[in-house]
Design an enzyme around this catalytic site. Structure first.
Site, PDB file in Angstrom:
ATOM      1  CG  HIS A 103      25.343  27.315 -29.916  1.00 47.77           C
ATOM      2  ND1 HIS A 103      24.490  26.282 -30.249  1.00 47.77           N
ATOM      3  CD2 HIS A 103      25.796  27.032 -28.678  1.00 47.77           C
ATOM      4  CE1 HIS A 103      24.417  25.425 -29.243  1.00 47.77           C
ATOM      5  NE2 HIS A 103      25.220  25.861 -28.280  1.00 47.77           N
ATOM      6  CG  HIS A 134      19.190  24.776 -38.409  1.00 46.16           C
ATOM      7  ND1 HIS A 134      20.451  24.486 -38.889  1.00 46.16           N
ATOM      8  CD2 HIS A 134      19.334  24.991 -37.081  1.00 46.16           C
ATOM      9  CE1 HIS A 134      21.310  24.510 -37.884  1.00 46.16           C
ATOM     10  NE2 HIS A 134      20.665  24.837 -36.782  1.00 46.16           N
ATOM     11  CG  ASP A 159      15.852  20.726 -32.094  1.00 41.83           C
ATOM     12  OD1 ASP A 159      16.388  19.768 -31.485  1.00 41.83           O
ATOM     13  OD2 ASP A 159      16.498  21.680 -32.546  1.00 41.83           O
TER      14      ASP A 159
END
Ligand code: 5GP
Ligand code: ZN
Length: 139
Positions: A94, A101, A32
């Protein structure tokens, strides 16, 4: 299946770079870019699905089979004490990137990451009724 406006589709197609951890015909995992902790990784299907409930079961299985090894590898590499698997569906939950993912988030005592867990309770009879409703929809 691909969405030409989707950043994770572009990553899966190699059109924009990522720091890749693993890949096969069904899935790709990479670090990430905005980590909650060093080693924070994302596992995604190659194909474009916005939320997990849209995924065919066999595709979900082909993607999720990587989670145990990915979790072990992240944990071994960064030496974290544990990790969260987090998967957000919908902006209310969120989700920012609209391509499924799974976050692998390393955890350590006293780290900065946290969430509210406002556990409630059911009035008498409600839990059985709710389970019955959910089971109906599973058929
Ligand atoms: P969400 O809130 O949708 O569950 O999380 C999306 C995640 O994708 C965020 O943690 C964010 O840092 C990460 N992300 C967004 N764009 C990119 C990108 O271009 N490359 C990488 N490696 N991660 C990204
Ligand atoms: Zn996509």
């Amino acid at each position: 299946m691909k969405d030409s406006d989707c950043i994770f589709c572009k990553i899966a197609a190699g059109e924009i770079p990522c720091t890749k951890l693993l890949e096969d015909d069904s899935a790709i995992a990479f670090l990430d870019i905005g980590p909650l902790a060093p080693g924070h990784a994302l596992l995604i299907p190659r194909e474009h699905y916005v939320t997990v409930d849209q995924m065919p079961a066999d595709v979900a299985a082909d993607v999720l089979k990587h989670l145990p090894a990915l979790g072990r590898a992240v944990q071994a590499a960064v030496g974290c004490e544990g990790f969260n698997i987090l998967q957000n569906n919908g902006s209310v939950a969120h989700q920012v990137v609209p391509h499924v993912h799974f976050h692998v988030i390393p955890r350590n005592p006293d780290d900065e990451f946290g969430f509210n867990w406002p556990a409630g309770s059911y009035p008498p009879g409600r839990i059985e009724q709710l389970a019955e409703d959910i089971r109906k929809h599973l058929k």
